[in-house]
Design an enzyme around this catalytic site. Structure first.
Site, PDB file in Angstrom:
ATOM      1  N   HIS A 113       0.837  -1.203   0.000  1.00 37.29           N
ATOM      2  CA  HIS A 113       0.000   0.000   0.000  1.00 37.29           C
ATOM      3  C   HIS A 113       0.875   1.258   0.000  1.00 37.29           C
ATOM      4  O   HIS A 113       0.675   2.176  -0.821  1.00 37.29           O
ATOM      5  CB  HIS A 113      -0.902  -0.017   1.235  1.00 37.29           C
ATOM      6  N   GLU A 114       1.853   1.293   0.890  1.00 39.28           N
ATOM      7  CA  GLU A 114       2.688   2.490   0.999  1.00 39.28           C
ATOM      8  C   GLU A 114       3.654   2.625  -0.175  1.00 39.28           C
ATOM      9  O   GLU A 114       3.998   3.739  -0.588  1.00 39.28           O
ATOM     10  CB  GLU A 114       3.439   2.491   2.332  1.00 39.28           C
TER      11      GLU A 114
END
Length: 234
Positions: A113-114
């Site tokens: 996600h990051e």
């Protein structure tokens, strides 16, 4: 940017207290051997080495001139209990919440996600602090491509899909992420998400598809590697 304005808006930094603590210091190796930090570092290493999602993103960022280094671009820290990670655009660093990530599968999703935010930061020059649409678009992409809304994850949350369930999951999780880091009304956040949703939901870079499962991600990574080999031989 006006400092008082930045403090007022906060941008979610209150969720990551070690980002702003002058007393913050890294523990020694001996002190951290059996701590959350050590476990976080081990799980991060496994994610970078074994997750097809993470490996594809790391390769894509390297190709884009933004090579990621574990010690420079990741930081395991204690965070507010409501978050698992974050991307700090001011330092180009991914924060992993060592007190909230306890399973490898969870670490893999947070890293992915990051890294999607980091990839967007690299390729699109996202204006995280002044352009609300940029933030919304990256949150939509991260929710869509990271596996956050996979069938197995939604099943574990007791969210059973009907028609277009994946889209609704992506919309909901993007909205929740925005509200966590910006002091805006839900109505304002929903409006911006709706304005950019279609174009950002259909932007699958660098995967070339929505990787609905680890198997999908493996195929996407294989295609990515083969594409690199093809261009290298031209």
């Amino acid at each position: 940017m006006d400092q008082s304005k930045q403090q007022e808006d906060d941008y979610g930094y209150n969720l990551f207290p070690e980002r702003n603590s002058p007393k913050y210091r890294k523990d020694s190796i001996a002190e951290s051997l059996f701590t959350f930090n050590h476990k976080c570092q081990v799980m991060l290493h496994l994610a970078m080495e074994t997750s097809p999602y993470a490996k594809l993103l790391l390769g894509a960022m390297k190709n884009s001139g933004c090579q990621v280094f574990k010690d420079r671009h990741f930081s395991c820290e204690d965070c507010d209990g409501t978050v698992s990670g974050g991307f700090d655009a001011t330092s180009s660093q991914i924060v992993l919440c060592q007190n909230n990530i306890h399973q490898q599968a969870h670490m893999n999703r947070v890293v992915t996600h990051e890294l999607i935010h980091a990839f967007d930061h690299c390729r699109a020059h996202v204006d995280w602090f002044n352009n609300f649409k940029h933030l919304a678009c990256s949150e939509i992409r991260a929710a869509n491509l990271s596996g956050d809304c996979s069938f197995s994850n939604e099943l574990s949350r007791f969210n059973f899909g009907l028609k277009q369930h994946h889209q609704e999951c992506v919309r909901g999780r993007a909205l929740r992420s925005i509200l966590a880091v910006r002091k805006v009304s839900r109505e304002e956040a929903e409006k911006v998400v709706d304005e950019v949703f279609d174009s950002c939901f259909n932007d699958h870079a660098p995967f070339g598809r929505i990787p609905h499962s680890k198997k999908d991600a493996k195929f996407a990574y294989r295609d990515f590697e083969n594409r690199d080999r093809y261009y290298a031989n031209l």
